[in-house]
Design a protein around this motif. Structure first.
Motif, PDB file in Angstrom:
ATOM      1  N   ARG A 188      10.391  -6.532 -19.486  1.00  0.00           N
ATOM      2  CA  ARG A 188      10.146  -7.290 -18.262  1.00  0.00           C
ATOM      3  C   ARG A 188      10.618  -6.543 -17.015  1.00  0.00           C
ATOM      4  O   ARG A 188       9.916  -6.506 -16.001  1.00  0.00           O
ATOM      5  CB  ARG A 188      10.847  -8.651 -18.370  1.00  0.00           C
ATOM      6  N   THR A 189      11.804  -5.920 -17.103  1.00  0.00           N
ATOM      7  CA  THR A 189      12.336  -5.213 -15.937  1.00  0.00           C
ATOM      8  C   THR A 189      11.385  -4.109 -15.486  1.00  0.00           C
ATOM      9  O   THR A 189      11.107  -3.953 -14.301  1.00  0.00           O
ATOM     10  CB  THR A 189      13.716  -4.611 -16.271  1.00  0.00           C
ATOM     11  N   PHE A 209       8.178  -3.944 -16.072  1.00  0.00           N
ATOM     12  CA  PHE A 209       6.961  -4.542 -15.538  1.00  0.00           C
ATOM     13  C   PHE A 209       7.158  -4.983 -14.088  1.00  0.00           C
ATOM     14  O   PHE A 209       6.316  -4.724 -13.231  1.00  0.00           O
ATOM     15  CB  PHE A 209       6.506  -5.731 -16.387  1.00  0.00           C
ATOM     16  N   VAL A 210       8.291  -5.656 -13.826  1.00  0.00           N
ATOM     17  CA  VAL A 210       8.560  -6.126 -12.464  1.00  0.00           C
ATOM     18  C   VAL A 210       8.635  -4.935 -11.513  1.00  0.00           C
ATOM     19  O   VAL A 210       8.046  -4.954 -10.418  1.00  0.00           O
ATOM     20  CB  VAL A 210       9.873  -6.946 -12.415  1.00  0.00           C
ATOM     21  N   PHE A 211       9.316  -3.864 -11.944  1.00  0.00           N
ATOM     22  CA  PHE A 211       9.432  -2.674 -11.100  1.00  0.00           C
ATOM     23  C   PHE A 211       8.052  -2.075 -10.809  1.00  0.00           C
ATOM     24  O   PHE A 211       7.712  -1.792  -9.659  1.00  0.00           O
ATOM     25  CB  PHE A 211      10.333  -1.632 -11.768  1.00  0.00           C
ATOM     26  N   LEU A 212       7.245  -1.916 -11.853  1.00  0.00           N
ATOM     27  CA  LEU A 212       5.920  -1.325 -11.664  1.00  0.00           C
ATOM     28  C   LEU A 212       5.030  -2.226 -10.795  1.00  0.00           C
ATOM     29  O   LEU A 212       4.275  -1.736  -9.953  1.00  0.00           O
ATOM     30  CB  LEU A 212       5.252  -1.071 -13.024  1.00  0.00           C
ATOM     31  N   ALA A 213       5.142  -3.544 -10.998  1.00  0.00           N
ATOM     32  CA  ALA A 213       4.356  -4.476 -10.181  1.00  0.00           C
ATOM     33  C   ALA A 213       4.704  -4.318  -8.701  1.00  0.00           C
ATOM     34  O   ALA A 213       3.823  -4.282  -7.833  1.00  0.00           O
ATOM     35  CB  ALA A 213       4.596  -5.918 -10.639  1.00  0.00           C
ATOM     36  N   ILE A 214       6.012  -4.192  -8.413  1.00  0.00           N
ATOM     37  CA  ILE A 214       6.437  -4.026  -7.022  1.00  0.00           C
ATOM     38  C   ILE A 214       5.912  -2.704  -6.461  1.00  0.00           C
ATOM     39  O   ILE A 214       5.424  -2.638  -5.330  1.00  0.00           O
ATOM     40  CB  ILE A 214       7.983  -4.101  -6.918  1.00  0.00           C
ATOM     41  N   MET A 215       5.971  -1.650  -7.277  1.00  0.00           N
ATOM     42  CA  MET A 215       5.479  -0.347  -6.811  1.00  0.00           C
ATOM     43  C   MET A 215       3.966  -0.389  -6.546  1.00  0.00           C
ATOM     44  O   MET A 215       3.491   0.177  -5.565  1.00  0.00           O
ATOM     45  CB  MET A 215       5.801   0.745  -7.847  1.00  0.00           C
ATOM     46  N   VAL A 216       3.214  -1.066  -7.431  1.00  0.00           N
ATOM     47  CA  VAL A 216       1.770  -1.194  -7.211  1.00  0.00           C
ATOM     48  C   VAL A 216       1.508  -1.893  -5.882  1.00  0.00           C
ATOM     49  O   VAL A 216       0.699  -1.445  -5.063  1.00  0.00           O
ATOM     50  CB  VAL A 216       1.102  -1.960  -8.376  1.00  0.00           C
ATOM     51  N   MET A 217       2.220  -2.997  -5.655  1.00  0.00           N
ATOM     52  CA  MET A 217       2.015  -3.740  -4.407  1.00  0.00           C
ATOM     53  C   MET A 217       2.389  -2.898  -3.197  1.00  0.00           C
ATOM     54  O   MET A 217       1.688  -2.908  -2.177  1.00  0.00           O
ATOM     55  CB  MET A 217       2.831  -5.035  -4.435  1.00  0.00           C
ATOM     56  N   ALA A 218       3.506  -2.154  -3.307  1.00  0.00           N
ATOM     57  CA  ALA A 218       3.959  -1.334  -2.172  1.00  0.00           C
ATOM     58  C   ALA A 218       2.971  -0.208  -1.880  1.00  0.00           C
ATOM     59  O   ALA A 218       2.584   0.016  -0.734  1.00  0.00           O
ATOM     60  CB  ALA A 218       5.355  -0.764  -2.464  1.00  0.00           C
ATOM     61  N   TRP A 270      16.447  -6.864  -6.272  1.00  0.00           N
ATOM     62  CA  TRP A 270      14.980  -6.875  -6.347  1.00  0.00           C
ATOM     63  C   TRP A 270      14.383  -7.326  -5.027  1.00  0.00           C
ATOM     64  O   TRP A 270      13.351  -6.812  -4.587  1.00  0.00           O
ATOM     65  CB  TRP A 270      14.505  -7.788  -7.479  1.00  0.00           C
ATOM     66  N   THR A 281      10.104  -1.959   0.500  1.00  0.00           N
ATOM     67  CA  THR A 281       8.927  -1.149   0.174  1.00  0.00           C
ATOM     68  C   THR A 281       7.596  -1.859   0.426  1.00  0.00           C
ATOM     69  O   THR A 281       6.599  -1.197   0.668  1.00  0.00           O
ATOM     70  CB  THR A 281       8.948  -0.710  -1.308  1.00  0.00           C
ATOM     71  N   ILE A 282       7.559  -3.191   0.347  1.00  0.00           N
ATOM     72  CA  ILE A 282       6.272  -3.893   0.512  1.00  0.00           C
ATOM     73  C   ILE A 282       6.091  -4.332   1.963  1.00  0.00           C
ATOM     74  O   ILE A 282       5.065  -4.085   2.573  1.00  0.00           O
ATOM     75  CB  ILE A 282       6.165  -5.103  -0.441  1.00  0.00           C
ATOM     76  N   LEU A 310       2.046 -11.372   0.889  1.00  0.00           N
ATOM     77  CA  LEU A 310       1.981 -10.733  -0.431  1.00  0.00           C
ATOM     78  C   LEU A 310       3.260 -10.989  -1.225  1.00  0.00           C
ATOM     79  O   LEU A 310       3.209 -11.268  -2.419  1.00  0.00           O
ATOM     80  CB  LEU A 310       1.746  -9.226  -0.299  1.00  0.00           C
ATOM     81  N   LEU A 336      -1.225  -5.066 -14.225  1.00  0.00           N
ATOM     82  CA  LEU A 336      -0.957  -4.255 -13.041  1.00  0.00           C
ATOM     83  C   LEU A 336      -2.239  -4.009 -12.248  1.00  0.00           C
ATOM     84  O   LEU A 336      -2.226  -3.997 -11.020  1.00  0.00           O
ATOM     85  CB  LEU A 336      -0.306  -2.927 -13.440  1.00  0.00           C
ATOM     86  N   ILE A 368      -2.995  -7.037 -10.266  1.00  0.00           N
ATOM     87  CA  ILE A 368      -2.059  -7.120  -9.142  1.00  0.00           C
ATOM     88  C   ILE A 368      -2.515  -6.194  -8.012  1.00  0.00           C
ATOM     89  O   ILE A 368      -2.483  -6.553  -6.836  1.00  0.00           O
ATOM     90  CB  ILE A 368      -0.626  -6.778  -9.612  1.00  0.00           C
ATOM     91  N   THR A 396      -3.666  -7.407  -4.330  1.00  0.00           N
ATOM     92  CA  THR A 396      -2.989  -6.868  -3.155  1.00  0.00           C
ATOM     93  C   THR A 396      -4.013  -6.396  -2.127  1.00  0.00           C
ATOM     94  O   THR A 396      -3.903  -6.690  -0.928  1.00  0.00           O
ATOM     95  CB  THR A 396      -2.082  -5.690  -3.558  1.00  0.00           C
TER      96      THR A 396
END
Lengths: 110, 239
Positions: free
Chosen positions: A3-4, A6-15, B42, B49-50, B55, B69, B72, B76
């Motif tokens: 999960r950790t 996934f959450v990290f990668l999800a945030i990076m995708v959004m960023a 987090w 970063t976002i 969003l 992903l 997502i 986005t």
């Protein structure tokens, strides 16, 4: 995937996607070039459509065929829209709507 | 070297955004903690970063939920597409800012964009870059402080938070209400709402978003003739 990660990668995708969106006109359109009319048109209309989509998405778990039939969502949404049309204060509208909703689902529609 | 005068001007200019970002950021932080249990680090990472309010609120659900992903990424793109329009009117001004423009582009939120469009009476020559950079960085810092503070507060709060996720619905309703004050936004909003509702019924709560986005694109393109009158009729609408 744990999960950790996934959450990290999800945030990076959004960023990264958000940065690429912001970067797009600077990379693609020079000083004089005009973007295609189609892109400009989508840019003008997509924002209200996307926000309306998110409103519906937020209430996706509501079941209108079983108690409480989405009534708390309906009441709280009406509070937000009416209060915001009247006062135009985003924070006030959000706090009041959320408070009404919490009260309804915790005390009234239990 | 940045003058005190430029910093002070940027700070005063940013004050309304400070109020908004601190409070909305805090609301985001509280929601993130209540819904996902993620710790404030987090929240720090996301706000650094976002830097996108709508969003990040939607992300609370995406992180906890069933999306891949790729989905997502597409979502986005859909939610934040408007940012690419903001840059169009800033290409020349940002180019003059040199390497700093890479940060200015990153920090281009709705609110910062609106402030950059405002006239600056009495601005000295050559301090425009410093002003833009200071303003963007101040707004960014308000957002980060708001989000992290909210997350910490969310950890400390000991009350029944059931129903607090309605703050996300409320935020989007507020944005939508503001947008619908302009008549030209009403049909696109209606298309977005109707298409999503239809996809919720057809595909269920877990698989509704991708078809909804496709249907919305088809919908707005089908209505283009009506929504996008020729140049001459549109008047002063263009940026």
């Amino acid at each position: 995937m744990n999960r950790t990660l996934f959450v990290f990668l999800a945030i990076m995708v959004m960023a990264v996607v958000t940065y690429l969106i912001r970067l797009f006109p600077f990379l693609v359109f020079g000083r004089s070039e005009k973007p295609p009319e189609m892109v400009l048109y989508i840019g003008r209309v997509i924002s209200p459509a996307a926000i309306a989509m998110l409103v519906i998405y937020c209430v996706k778990q509501v079941n209108v065929t079983a108690f409480p039939f989405g009534v708390p969502e309906l009441i709280a949404s009406a509070v937000v829209v009416l209060l915001h049309s009247w006062k135009g204060n985003p924070l006030l509208s959000i706090l009041a709507g959320t408070a009404v909703y919490m009260l309804l689902v915790q005390k009234l529609f239990v | 070297m940045m003058s005190r005068k430029v910093f002070k001007e940027a700070f005063v200019c940013s004050l309304p955004v400070m109020m908004g970002y601190l409070s909305m950021g805090a609301a985001f932080g509280i929601l993130l903690t209540a819904n996902t249990g993620l710790n404030p680090l987090w929240s720090l990472l996301m706000s650094l970063t976002i830097l996108s309010g709508s969003l990040q609120f939607a992300a609370v659900d995406m992180i906890a939920g069933s999306l891949s992903l790729l989905e997502i990424g597409i979502l986005t793109l859909f939610i934040n597409f408007r940012y690419s329009m903001y840059g169009l009117s800033l290409i020349r001004r940002f180019r003059e800012a040199g390497p700093r423009r890479w940060y200015l582009i990153f920090a281009l939120t709705d609110e910062t964009y609106a402030l950059l469009l405002k006239d600056r009476p009495g601005a000295g020559p050559g301090d425009s870059d410093n002003f833009m950079l200071t303003l963007a960085a101040l707004n960014h810092s308000y957002w980060v402080v708001g989000c992290v503070t909210g997350s910490i507060a969310g950890k400390l709060l000991q009350f029944n938070t059931r129903g607090i996720d309605f703050s996300m619905t409320a935020l989007f309703l507020v944005i939508l209400t503001d947008q619908c004050r302009e008549i030209r936004n009403r049909i696109p909003a209606l298309i977005g709402g109707a298409a999503t509702l239809l996809c919720r019924v057809l595909f269920g709560p877990d698989n509704m978003l991708i078809p909804a986005m496709a249907l919305i694109l088809i919908g707005v393109l089908a209505f283009r003739r009506k929504l996008d009158p020729p140049e001459a009729e549109r008047g002063g609408d263009r940026r």
